[in-house]
Design an enzyme around this catalytic site. Structure first.
Site, PDB file in Angstrom:
ATOM      1  N   GLU A   1       3.214  -6.907   6.736  1.00  0.00           N
ATOM      2  CA  GLU A   1       4.505  -6.598   7.345  1.00  0.00           C
ATOM      3  C   GLU A   1       4.734  -5.101   7.221  1.00  0.00           C
ATOM      4  O   GLU A   1       4.335  -4.489   6.236  1.00  0.00           O
ATOM      5  CB  GLU A   1       5.662  -7.329   6.650  1.00  0.00           C
ATOM      6  CG  GLU A   1       5.769  -8.797   6.962  1.00  0.00           C
ATOM      7  CD  GLU A   1       5.100  -9.652   5.904  1.00  0.00           C
ATOM      8  OE1 GLU A   1       4.848  -9.148   4.797  1.00  0.00           O
ATOM      9  OE2 GLU A   1       4.813 -10.829   6.178  1.00  0.00           O
TER      10      GLU A   1
ATOM     11  N   TYR B   1      -1.959   1.393  11.519  1.00  0.00           N
ATOM     12  CA  TYR B   1      -2.435   0.017  11.608  1.00  0.00           C
ATOM     13  C   TYR B   1      -2.967  -0.303  13.004  1.00  0.00           C
ATOM     14  O   TYR B   1      -4.008  -0.955  13.151  1.00  0.00           O
ATOM     15  CB  TYR B   1      -1.327  -0.962  11.219  1.00  0.00           C
ATOM     16  CG  TYR B   1      -0.857  -0.801   9.799  1.00  0.00           C
ATOM     17  CD1 TYR B   1      -1.763  -0.682   8.747  1.00  0.00           C
ATOM     18  CD2 TYR B   1       0.495  -0.758   9.482  1.00  0.00           C
ATOM     19  CE1 TYR B   1      -1.337  -0.528   7.433  1.00  0.00           C
ATOM     20  CE2 TYR B   1       0.928  -0.618   8.175  1.00  0.00           C
ATOM     21  CZ  TYR B   1       0.006  -0.496   7.164  1.00  0.00           C
ATOM     22  OH  TYR B   1       0.437  -0.351   5.865  1.00  0.00           O
TER      23      TYR B   1
ATOM     24  N   ASN C   1       8.845   2.408  10.715  1.00  0.00           N
ATOM     25  CA  ASN C   1       7.717   3.134  10.129  1.00  0.00           C
ATOM     26  C   ASN C   1       6.680   3.414  11.217  1.00  0.00           C
ATOM     27  O   ASN C   1       5.630   2.772  11.293  1.00  0.00           O
ATOM     28  CB  ASN C   1       7.104   2.333   8.973  1.00  0.00           C
ATOM     29  CG  ASN C   1       5.986   3.069   8.276  1.00  0.00           C
ATOM     30  OD1 ASN C   1       5.511   4.112   8.725  1.00  0.00           O
ATOM     31  ND2 ASN C   1       5.536   2.514   7.162  1.00  0.00           N
TER      32      ASN C   1
ATOM     33  N   ILE D   1       0.874  -1.169   0.000  1.00  0.00           N
ATOM     34  CA  ILE D   1       0.000   0.000   0.000  1.00  0.00           C
ATOM     35  C   ILE D   1       0.911   1.219   0.000  1.00  0.00           C
ATOM     36  O   ILE D   1       1.890   1.267   0.753  1.00  0.00           O
ATOM     37  CB  ILE D   1      -0.988   0.023   1.192  1.00  0.00           C
ATOM     38  CG1 ILE D   1      -1.935   1.223   1.086  1.00  0.00           C
ATOM     39  CG2 ILE D   1      -0.261  -0.034   2.513  1.00  0.00           C
ATOM     40  CD1 ILE D   1      -3.093   1.198   2.086  1.00  0.00           C
ATOM     41  N   ALA D   2       0.614   2.170  -0.873  1.00  0.00           N
ATOM     42  CA  ALA D   2       1.447   3.376  -0.937  1.00  0.00           C
ATOM     43  C   ALA D   2       0.630   4.534  -1.502  1.00  0.00           C
ATOM     44  O   ALA D   2      -0.274   4.332  -2.312  1.00  0.00           O
ATOM     45  CB  ALA D   2       2.683   3.140  -1.800  1.00  0.00           C
ATOM     46  N   VAL D   3       0.992   5.724  -1.052  1.00  0.00           N
ATOM     47  CA  VAL D   3       0.363   6.965  -1.502  1.00  0.00           C
ATOM     48  C   VAL D   3       1.436   7.796  -2.188  1.00  0.00           C
ATOM     49  O   VAL D   3       2.573   7.888  -1.702  1.00  0.00           O
ATOM     50  CB  VAL D   3      -0.232   7.745  -0.309  1.00  0.00           C
ATOM     51  CG1 VAL D   3      -0.805   9.079  -0.760  1.00  0.00           C
ATOM     52  CG2 VAL D   3      -1.292   6.911   0.402  1.00  0.00           C
TER      53      VAL D   3
END
Length: 158
Positions: free
Chosen positions: A117, A129, A122, A83-85
């Protein structure tokens, strides 16, 4: 997502939809910016439309891809693989809203557990999360390269 603020609504409307092959160049650009060992276009192309995989993108009102996610599903378990923005869209709660939509889709598919993971360093991702109910269940030593770092294994049970 380093500057995400989870107490604010998303400031930009986006559409969440299935990733298509035409989206892959934009997804790869986000991937290369977000990760030190990025996936290649061929990897995404091999997964688009493949059973057992949910590839999603967030599209801006102007039609730009601003985020993406890859979820792999086996029976009643799933893994949020990526997942990335896009960097210029971080800090607008797109990641938080997108994760919420992913969790809805997982529930709709009657998934019992969603794994992922996350880099130990981070802290923003880990907080996001945790706020969404993920629990730490393990550690993968030296999982990440550049820099070498442990991954924390998380799970959300539904």
């Amino acid at each position: 997502m380093a500057t995400e603020r989870s107490d604010m609504p998303a400031t930009e409307p986006v559409v969440v939809r299935a990733m298509e092959a035409r989206d892959v160049p934009a997804v790869v650009a986000i991937e290369e910016d977000a990760f030190t060992t990025p996936w290649h276009a061929e990897t995404f192309l091999a997964l688009v439309g493949r059973p057992g995989h949910e590839l999603l993108v967030c599209e801006s009102p102007e039609g730009e891809i601003v985020a993406y996610a890859v979820v792999s599903i086996v029976l009643d378990q799933a893994e949020l693989a990526n997942i990335a923005v896009r960097e210029d869209w971080r800090g607008r709660r797109i990641g938080s809203s997108f994760l919420d939509r992913i969790l809805e889709k997982v529930r709709e598919r009657e998934i019992r557990e969603l794994f992922l993971e996350v880099r130990e360093s981070n802290l923003v991702g880990r907080a996001l999360y945790e706020k969404r109910g993920f629990e730490e269940i393990g550690r993968r030593r030296d999982y990440y390269d550049a820099p070498r770092e442990d991954a924390l294994q998380l799970v959300k049970r539904f």
